[in-house]
Design a protein around this motif. Structure first.
Motif, PDB file in Angstrom:
ATOM      1  N   PRO A  42       0.800  -1.234   0.000  1.00 17.19           N
ATOM      2  CA  PRO A  42       0.000   0.000   0.000  1.00 17.19           C
ATOM      3  C   PRO A  42       0.831   1.281   0.000  1.00 17.19           C
ATOM      4  N   SER A  43       0.226   2.341  -0.506  1.00 16.04           N
ATOM      5  CA  SER A  43       0.830   3.667  -0.443  1.00 16.04           C
ATOM      6  C   SER A  43       1.060   4.045   1.007  1.00 16.04           C
ATOM      7  N   GLY A  44       2.172   4.728   1.265  1.00 18.86           N
ATOM      8  CA  GLY A  44       2.512   5.145   2.619  1.00 18.86           C
ATOM      9  C   GLY A  44       3.333   4.138   3.397  1.00 18.86           C
ATOM     10  N   THR A  45       3.547   2.936   2.818  1.00 17.35           N
ATOM     11  CA  THR A  45       4.322   1.895   3.498  1.00 17.35           C
ATOM     12  C   THR A  45       5.820   2.204   3.427  1.00 17.35           C
ATOM     13  N   PRO A  46       6.531   2.166   4.551  1.00 17.14           N
ATOM     14  CA  PRO A  46       7.988   2.308   4.500  1.00 17.14           C
ATOM     15  C   PRO A  46       8.617   1.083   3.826  1.00 17.14           C
ATOM     16  N   VAL A  47       9.561   1.303   2.936  1.00 20.86           N
ATOM     17  CA  VAL A  47      10.254   0.233   2.224  1.00 20.86           C
ATOM     18  C   VAL A  47      11.757   0.497   2.303  1.00 20.86           C
ATOM     19  N   LEU A  48      12.495  -0.450   2.855  1.00 20.70           N
ATOM     20  CA  LEU A  48      13.955  -0.350   2.903  1.00 20.70           C
ATOM     21  C   LEU A  48      14.536  -0.684   1.542  1.00 20.70           C
ATOM     22  N   VAL A  49      15.417   0.158   1.055  1.00 19.63           N
ATOM     23  CA  VAL A  49      16.085  -0.096  -0.224  1.00 19.63           C
ATOM     24  C   VAL A  49      17.584  -0.167   0.037  1.00 19.63           C
ATOM     25  N   ARG A  50      18.153  -1.365  -0.084  1.00 16.99           N
ATOM     26  CA  ARG A  50      19.618  -1.493   0.025  1.00 16.99           C
ATOM     27  C   ARG A  50      20.162  -0.978  -1.292  1.00 16.99           C
ATOM     28  N   GLY A  51      20.673   0.259  -1.266  1.00 17.35           N
ATOM     29  CA  GLY A  51      21.058   0.928  -2.500  1.00 17.35           C
ATOM     30  C   GLY A  51      22.526   0.794  -2.840  1.00 17.35           C
ATOM     31  N   ASP A  52      22.829   0.953  -4.105  1.00 18.63           N
ATOM     32  CA  ASP A  52      24.214   0.938  -4.576  1.00 18.63           C
ATOM     33  C   ASP A  52      24.784   2.342  -4.423  1.00 18.63           C
ATOM     34  N   VAL A  53      24.981   2.747  -3.172  1.00 18.21           N
ATOM     35  CA  VAL A  53      25.313   4.134  -2.863  1.00 18.21           C
ATOM     36  C   VAL A  53      26.810   4.384  -2.693  1.00 18.21           C
ATOM     37  N   ASP A  54      27.631   3.371  -2.924  1.00 24.91           N
ATOM     38  CA  ASP A  54      29.082   3.544  -2.805  1.00 24.91           C
ATOM     39  C   ASP A  54      29.580   4.259  -4.056  1.00 24.91           C
TER      40      ASP A  54
END
Length: 461
Positions: A42-54
């Motif tokens: 649903p909209s408004g749900t927190p979602v963790l994104v392990r990002g390629d941020v290096d």
């Protein structure tokens, strides 16, 4: 769905053993949901994104942000569905590194403000209540970034652990994973192709999630070019780390490879092994000298024996090994031999000629009759950052274009190989260049990709 200490210890033992337990890359990929499986979140749900941020973004979009750009499709997918996406990951290995410029660039790529949450964790008390409140206050469709995960010890617990330590380290990791699920998000997306280390954010946190999935870019890289590389008939392996011999052995074991080009430490081990098989002795200089055992270029006797077996078994199967015949030494001179006090820093000019001739033979035999063979190139041939030691790498980049022009599918494993392609060629000279060299070697080599193991286990739960 809280994870228990018993479950965590079992996962840790699996991860630290580095063994696939009979599973193939295809098996892992088949067991992990894709981003589209989360369409009902649903909209408004927190979602963790392990990002390629290096990444180290330059002054403008398109400069130093290729990994960040790879995340955009997944992030926009989440924005369209109103998710509150919380990106986390690391930058470099030093704890003091910050993702401030990364958060700013992600915002520029998405056309929205992307705040950085700095003090979201404490080694003594865990995930802070303040981060929960900030996520709660964020509007639907927001994107936020958590500060560099490697600032805290919990992220680095598994770096120096062994399988025997599993029960001891499980408890703090269980607490971390369950806190992330309770206070940040219980839906997890991996969109970090290069995240091959045993970081807790990558391999521990998924275990406490209710839902996990691979992001669009990561899934596309694995389902397409990564699997295609398993059909390689030619591999180019080079670099300083001799343990790449294990990855090369695993690739050869698949049975498709017929041509092996080597440089760097791998080539030193194979050249010495080749000489022994011919009843000769070949000096490889400081790479085998007493007192240098702690150096990254040192080659143990066991590795030479491994190389002997590789040559013997491979040649019996019809595999052609193309080895250097000369070297560029530490003082910049080319030499057919390496003295006891010498160190090789690149292949020599004679070797470049040998390699070019062998590429011609490969094209003539493998690409004939309309076949479309696959070539995989990993690493660089020398310390190419120094102009004295760049010619071997520079010359071979042109051979990649030659192969592609002849109808060969050419894949470059990212990392230094990708940097060399940028420096000496163009990306359209090859079929595909990955953005994560280490992950590619894991996927094609002797050990499974840790985050695929973790995601597969989480999906099964």
């Amino acid at each position: 769905m809280a994870v228990t200490s018993t479950q965590m210890a079992s996962l840790i033992r699996t991860l630290l053993s580095g063994e696939a337990g009979g599973k193939t890359l295809q098996d892992y990929l088949a067991s992990i949901p894709r981003l589209e499986s989360l369409a009902d979140v649903p909209s408004g749900t927190p979602v963790l994104v392990r990002g390629d941020v290096d990444a180290k973004p330059g002054p403008k979009v398109g400069d130093g942000d290729i990994r960040l750009q790879s995340m955009v499709e997944t992030l926009k997918y989440g924005q369209q569905r109103g998710w509150k996406q919380v990106i986390f990951g690391h930058i470099g290995r030093k704890p003091e590194g910050s993702l401030k410029s990364v958060a700013k660039r992600i915002g520029e790529l998405l056309g929205t403000d992307v705040p950085l949450i700095e003090d979201w964790y404490d080694d003594a008390t865990g995930v802070q209540a303040s981060v929960t409140e900030k996520i709660k206050q964020a509007p639907a469709g927001s994107v936020l970034v958590l500060e560099n995960t490697r600032r805290w010890k919990i992220e680095r617990v598994l770096w120096d652990a062994s399988a025997a330590d599993a029960d001891k380290v499980a408890e703090p990791l269980v607490a971390f994973a369950n806190q992330m699920a309770d206070k940040v998000a219980s839906v997890y997306v991996n969109e970090a192709l290069s995240a091959g280390s045993l970081d807790s954010s990558t391999v521990v946190v998924p275990s406490a999630m209710k839902r996990v999935a691979l992001g669009k870019y990561v899934a596309r890289e694995f389902d397409g070019p990564m699997l295609r590389c398993q059909a390689a008939t030619l591999v180019v392996f080079s670099g300083l780390k001799i343990d790449k011999l294990d990855d090369l052995s695993a690739m050869i074991a698949r049975g498709t490879i017929r041509w092996v080009f080597t440089a760097g430490s791998l080539a030193m081990a194979l050249r010495k092994a080749d000489a022994r098989l011919k009843g000769q002795n070949l000096c490889i200089g400081l790479a085998e000298a007493a007192g240098h055992e702690d150096k990254p270029y040192f080659i143990e006797e066991s590795r030479v024996k491994q190389a002997e077996k590789m040559l013997t078994d491979g040649r019996a199967k019809g595999i052609r090994f193309v080895l250097p015949v000369d070297s560029i030494l530490q003082d910049g001179r080319a030499s057919d031999t390496i003295g006891p006090a010498d160190q090789q820093f690149d292949i020599g000019p004679k070797s470049s000629i040998v390699f070019a001739e062998a590429v011609g033979e490969f094209i003539k035999t493998e690409a004939a009759g309309g076949r479309k063979p696959v070539a995989f190139h990993n690493g660089v041939f020398g310390m190419f950052e120094d102009p004295r030691f760049e010619n071997g790498t520079k010359n071979f980049i042109a051979q990649l274009k030659r192969m592609k022009d002849a109808g060969v599918e050419v894949y470059v494993g990212g990392g230094e190989g990708g940097a060399a392609l940028d420096k000496y060629g163009q990306h359209d000279w090859v079929t595909h260049c990955f953005t994560a060299g280490g992950t590619v070697l894991n996927a094609l080599g002797s050990s499974p990709v840790p985050y695929l193991v973790a995601l597969s286990a989480a999906a099964k739960r």
